[in-house]
Design a protein around this motif. Structure first.
Motif, short mmCIF file in Angstrom:
data_model
loop_
_atom_site.label_atom_id
_atom_site.label_comp_id
_atom_site.label_asym_id
_atom_site.label_seq_id
_atom_site.Cartn_x
_atom_site.Cartn_y
_atom_site.Cartn_z
N GLY A 148 42.88 22.59 106.43
CA GLY A 148 42.09 21.97 105.38
C GLY A 148 40.84 22.74 105.01
O GLY A 148 40.26 22.50 103.95
N ARG A 154 42.63 24.87 99.09
CA ARG A 154 41.90 23.80 98.40
C ARG A 154 41.91 24.01 96.89
O ARG A 154 42.04 23.07 96.12
CB ARG A 154 40.45 23.78 98.92
N GLY A 158 44.85 21.57 96.46
CA GLY A 158 44.03 20.42 96.82
C GLY A 158 44.02 19.34 95.76
O GLY A 158 44.64 19.46 94.70
#
Length: 283
Positions: A148, A154, A158
């Motif tokens: 993460g 991301r 994401g």
């Protein structure tokens, strides 16, 4: 192979190591500094006889496996490891993967920067270290897994609610191009690393945008000097962006600062007080 230089180098590296650093007892019978030859041999998983012959400049050329064991036992830096291989007449193999270990001096720097959001990224854009203001401005990285904390993941895979893709930054498209270029460099530098290859496969299969950028084969780019975050608590925060290369670790220190006296500086000052709690509650 330069046997004499190799012998001298091994001896000098052996003598500089405190036995306590490698878990060995420091008894009264030690009359010389550093490790004994048999201790280095044991730590490197080679015979004491062969190691002794190396230090006496009488041994045949060591294999890559032996050199790797010596580099590990003698706690060599990357530069020393390369020098060891060159002395042995065996060019060093590629570094297996991006370093994730951040030097203590860099950690200290990140945490001592006043009113600056600062963090450290790896060659694959994994956030390795950060200060409190970076967490308040962007995300509480401490509650995330390694997976993460990867900014490329991301950016391309994401959550994308309105205005919040990649923390709502104004340069999200430019960052996407930067991420693709950085990962292409990492793929060339660490061709044998399964994590690098796996991340690229994941992004190519999960993001049409990344696949398009990857297939463009671009490697040049221009740095972003200023960007604006759309923060859910304090609103827009415009910051100047500086990235400092840590070349021996293939890492970057990214620093965000606001213009002195500006509303964005006041926003950063407020974020330094409220931290991550109110921001998380606002989402």
């Amino acid at each position: 192979m330069d046997r004499a230089e190799l012998a001298g180098f091994l001896r000098s590296r052996r003598e500089r190591i405190d036995p306590a650093e490698v878990g060995l007892a420091v008894g009264p019978r030690r009359r010389t500094p550093g490790l004994r030859r048999e201790e280095v041999a044991h730590l490197a998983f080679i015979s004491n006889e062969y190691y002794t012959r190396l230090e006496q400049a009488r041994a045949p050329r060591p294999s890559r496996e032996v050199l790797a064991g010596l580099a590990r036992a003698l706690r060599l830096t990357d530069a020393e490891r390369e020098h060891l291989h060159l002395l042995a007449g065996a060019p060093p193999a590629p570094v297996p993967g991006p370093s994730r270990e951040v030097r203590q001096s860099i950690l200290d720097l990140v945490h001592r920067l006043p009113l600056s959001a600062a963090f450290v990224t790896s060659a694959t854009l994994e956030v390795l270290a950060w200060n409190d203001l970076a967490a308040a401005l962007m995300e509480d990285f401490s509650v995330l897994s390694r997976r993460g904390r990867n900014l490329a993941r991301r950016a391309f895979l994401g959550p994308r609610p309105a205005g919040r893709r990649l923390y709502g930054v104004s340069d999200v498209d430019a960052f996407a191009r930067h991420a693709a270029r950085r990962l292409r460099t990492a793929a060339a530098r660490y061709p044998e690393d399964p994590e690098v290859a796996g991340l690229i496969r994941e992004l190519r299969s999960g993001s049409e945008e990344f696949a398009r950028l990857w297939d463009s084969h671009d490697v040049d780019g221009h740095p972003t000097l200023r960007k604006t975050f759309q923060h859910p608590v304090v609103g827009p925060v415009t910051v100047d962006c500086d990235a400092l290369d840590v070349t021996d670790r293939d890492q970057q220190v990214v620093i965000y600062t606001a213009v002195p006296g500006s509303p964005s500086e006041e926003a950063l000052r407020l974020l330094s007080v409220i931290g991550t709690e109110r921001r998380d509650a606002a989402r």
